[in-house]
Enzyme design. Structure first.
Site, short mmCIF file in Angstrom:
data_model
loop_
_atom_site.label_atom_id
_atom_site.label_comp_id
_atom_site.label_asym_id
_atom_site.label_seq_id
_atom_site.Cartn_x
_atom_site.Cartn_y
_atom_site.Cartn_z
N ARG A 1 0.91 -1.22 -0.07
CA ARG A 1 -0.01 -0.04 -0.06
C ARG A 1 0.89 1.18 -0.07
NH1 ARG A 1 0.31 -2.05 5.28
NH2 ARG A 1 1.26 -0.16 6.73
N GLY B 1 9.43 3.06 -8.99
CA GLY B 1 9.80 4.41 -9.58
C GLY B 1 10.11 5.14 -8.35
N ASP B 2 10.44 6.65 -8.79
CA ASP B 2 11.22 7.56 -7.99
C ASP B 2 10.06 7.60 -6.88
OD1 ASP B 2 13.56 8.18 -9.68
OD2 ASP B 2 12.19 9.13 -11.12
N GLY B 3 8.92 7.73 -6.95
CA GLY B 3 7.93 7.66 -5.68
C GLY B 3 8.30 6.96 -4.39
N GLU C 1 9.54 8.15 -0.63
CA GLU C 1 9.25 7.67 0.50
C GLU C 1 10.12 7.11 1.50
OE1 GLU C 1 5.79 4.43 1.07
OE2 GLU C 1 4.86 5.22 -0.65
N GLY D 1 8.92 6.45 -14.81
CA GLY D 1 9.84 7.57 -15.11
C GLY D 1 11.29 7.28 -15.06
N ASP E 1 3.20 15.03 -15.58
CA ASP E 1 3.30 13.92 -14.73
C ASP E 1 2.04 13.35 -14.08
OD1 ASP E 1 5.21 12.17 -13.45
OD2 ASP E 1 6.17 13.58 -12.28
N GLU F 1 5.55 13.40 -6.95
CA GLU F 1 4.34 13.04 -6.22
C GLU F 1 3.50 14.19 -6.02
OE1 GLU F 1 3.74 9.56 -4.67
OE2 GLU F 1 5.08 9.55 -6.45
#
Length: 371
Positions: free
Chosen positions: A55, A79-81, A85, A112, A177, A362
C-alpha cells in the site's frame, strides 16, 4: 569516479534490503527482479531480503521503524515515488543522521526512473531505457561503489516539510506527470501521451518566483556565502546542520531561508514576470529516462537547477523544447521564454491555488513553497 569525490565500497559479502513495489511501472517489477537482478546480485555475493510493498506509505513506515543495522544497503526497485517515501521515512527517525549514512540504491522499476537514468548518465553509460537501464543500475550495485548525493529541504506555507532528491515542479511539467498517471501501464510512453494532451489545453499559472543564485548575477552584491550547504552521504544522504545549532536528533535548519510569511532577503533575485507555463527545480540530470533536463547537474554539486517557462511561448516551441531535451540540447535553441539559472535556494508563491505541484513526481497541494 570524479576527482574530489569521495567514495565508499559496500562490504563483501553484502546484505541488502530490497524494497519492491509490484504495481509500479508496467507491473513487471517482481518478474524483472527475479530474472535480471537476483542472478547478478547472487554472483556478486549480495544476499537480499525482499520486502514487497502492499500500500502507499508502506515503505515509508518500514524504513522509519525498522532496525536497519542488519543490512549494508537499502535497495529500492520501483519508480522515483518509492525512493521519495524511503528518504522521508529515514528523515523521520530519531537517529536520522546515522540512518542517512546507509547507502541507498535505486533500480528502475517505474515508468519515469529519473534518478536511475541520472546515475546511469553520471557513470558514463549511454542513455538507455527498460531492461538495459535495469542491467546497468544492477551492475553499479554489484560493483558496490557509493558516493554522496544532494537532498533539498522543501517547506510549505501550511507547515509541511519534505526532503526531495529529484525535483520540485509546478505547471505544465507537473500536469504531464500527474495527468499521465492513468497511462502508467504504457511505461515511459505515458509521458509522451501526457505531453501531447497537456499541450492541447496549454494553461498559464500566475505567481511569484524568487531565488538565491548559486553564482552572483551581474550587478548584484555577492551574497553572504553559506558554508553549510547540505552535504549528503550514501546514494542519498546525510545533511549537516549549521554549526552551533545541533540539538541531538533535530532536523537540519534551513540556514538560507527566512519564514514564508516574510519577504525574501534583499540579496535574492525576484523574477519580474509573474505568468508561467511551468516552473521546475531539478537537482539531478534527468527528468525521465529520455529527458536530459539539466546536463550540467552532478550528484552532489550543491546546486538546484531552476528552469522556468514564461507565458507566451507557442505550443510548437514547447514541443521543440521537449524533443530537444532527449539529447539535452534544449538550451541551445535560445528560446527567450525558456530560462535556466543554477540556484542555492528558491521560493515560489502561486497567486491562487491553481495547478498541481509535484515533489519527486508525487502530487502536492498548491501553496507557497521554498527550498
Amino acid at each position: 569516479p570524479r576527482p574530489g569525490d569521495s567514495y565508499g565500497v559496500l562490504p563483501r559479502p553484502c546484505r541488502a534490503l530490497v524494497l519492491l513495489n509490484p504495481l509500479s511501472g508496467t507491473g513487471r517489477v517482481l518478474e524483472d527482479f527475479q530474472a535480471v537482478v537476483q542472478p547478478m546480485l547472487a554472483e556478486a555475493d549480495i544476499a537480499t531480503t525482499v520486502f514487497i510493498t502492499e500500500r502507499p506509505h508502506h515503505a515509508h513506515e518500514k524504513v522509519r521503524d525498522e532496525d536497519l543495522s542488519q543490512w549494508d544497503t537499502v535497495v529500492v526497485m520501483a519508480g522515483d515515488g518509492l525512493l521519495y517515501e524511503v528518504v522521508n521515512g529515514l528523515m523521520e527517525r530519531p537517529d536520522w543522521e546515522d540512518a542517512m549514512k546507509k547507502p541507498l540504491c535505486i533500480l528502475p522499476g517505474g515508468s519515469g526512473n529519473a534518478l536511475a537514468a541520472s546515475i546511469n548518465h553520471y557513470a558514463g553509460n549511454d542513455n538507455v531505457a527498460k531492461k538495459k537501464l535495469l542491467t546497468n543500475c544492477t551492475f553499479i550495485l554489484c560493483k558496490g561503489l557509493h558516493t554522496q548525493m544532494d537532498l533539498v529541504s522543501l517547506s510549505t506555507a501550511s507547515g509541511k516539510r519534505f526532503f526531495s532528491f529529484l525535483g520540485f515542479g509546478w505547471g505544465f511539467i507537473s500536469d504531464v506527470d500527474i495527468d499521465s498517471e492513468k497511462y502508467r501501464r504504457l511505461g515511459n510512453a505515458r509521458f509522451t501521451l501526457g505531453t501531447l494532451q497537456c499541450l492541447a489545453k496549454l494553461r498559464v499559472y500566475q505567481g511569484r518566483l524568487s531565488y538565491l543564485p548559486a553564482v552572483p548575477e551581474q550587478g548584484t552584491p555577492p551574497a553572504p556565502r553559506d558554508s553549510h550547504a547540505p552535504i549528503t552521504n550514501g546514494q542519498a544522504g546525510h545533511i549537516l546542520p549549521p554549526v552551533g545549532t545541533e540539538v541531538p536528533g533535530a532536523l537540519p535548519t534551513d540556514s538560507l531561508l527566512v519564514p514564508l510569511c516574510q519577504p525574501v532577503p534583499a540579496h535574492w533575485t525576484v523574477v519580474p514576470e509573474e505568468e508561467f507555463v511551468s516552473v521546475y527545480a531539478i537537482y539531478q540530470s534527468h527528468l525521465g529516462t529520455n529527458l536530459l533536463m539539466a546536463p550540467a547537474a552532478r550528484l552532489h554539486d550543491g546546486c538546484i537547477h531552476l528552469f522556468y517557462l514564461k507565458a507566451g511561448i507557442s505550443r510548437v516551441a514547447l514541443l521543440k523544447i521537449f524533443l530537444a531535451m532527449a539529447r539535452g540540447n534544449h538550451l541551445d535553441l535560445n528560446y527567450p521564454h525558456l530560462c535556466y539559472v543554477p540556484v542555492q535556494a528558491f521560493r515560489l508563491e502561486p497567486q491562487a491555488a491553481t495547478g498541481i505541484m509535484t515533489v519527486d513526481g508525487e502530487a502536492l497541494a498548491c501553496e507557497p513553497v521554498q527550498g
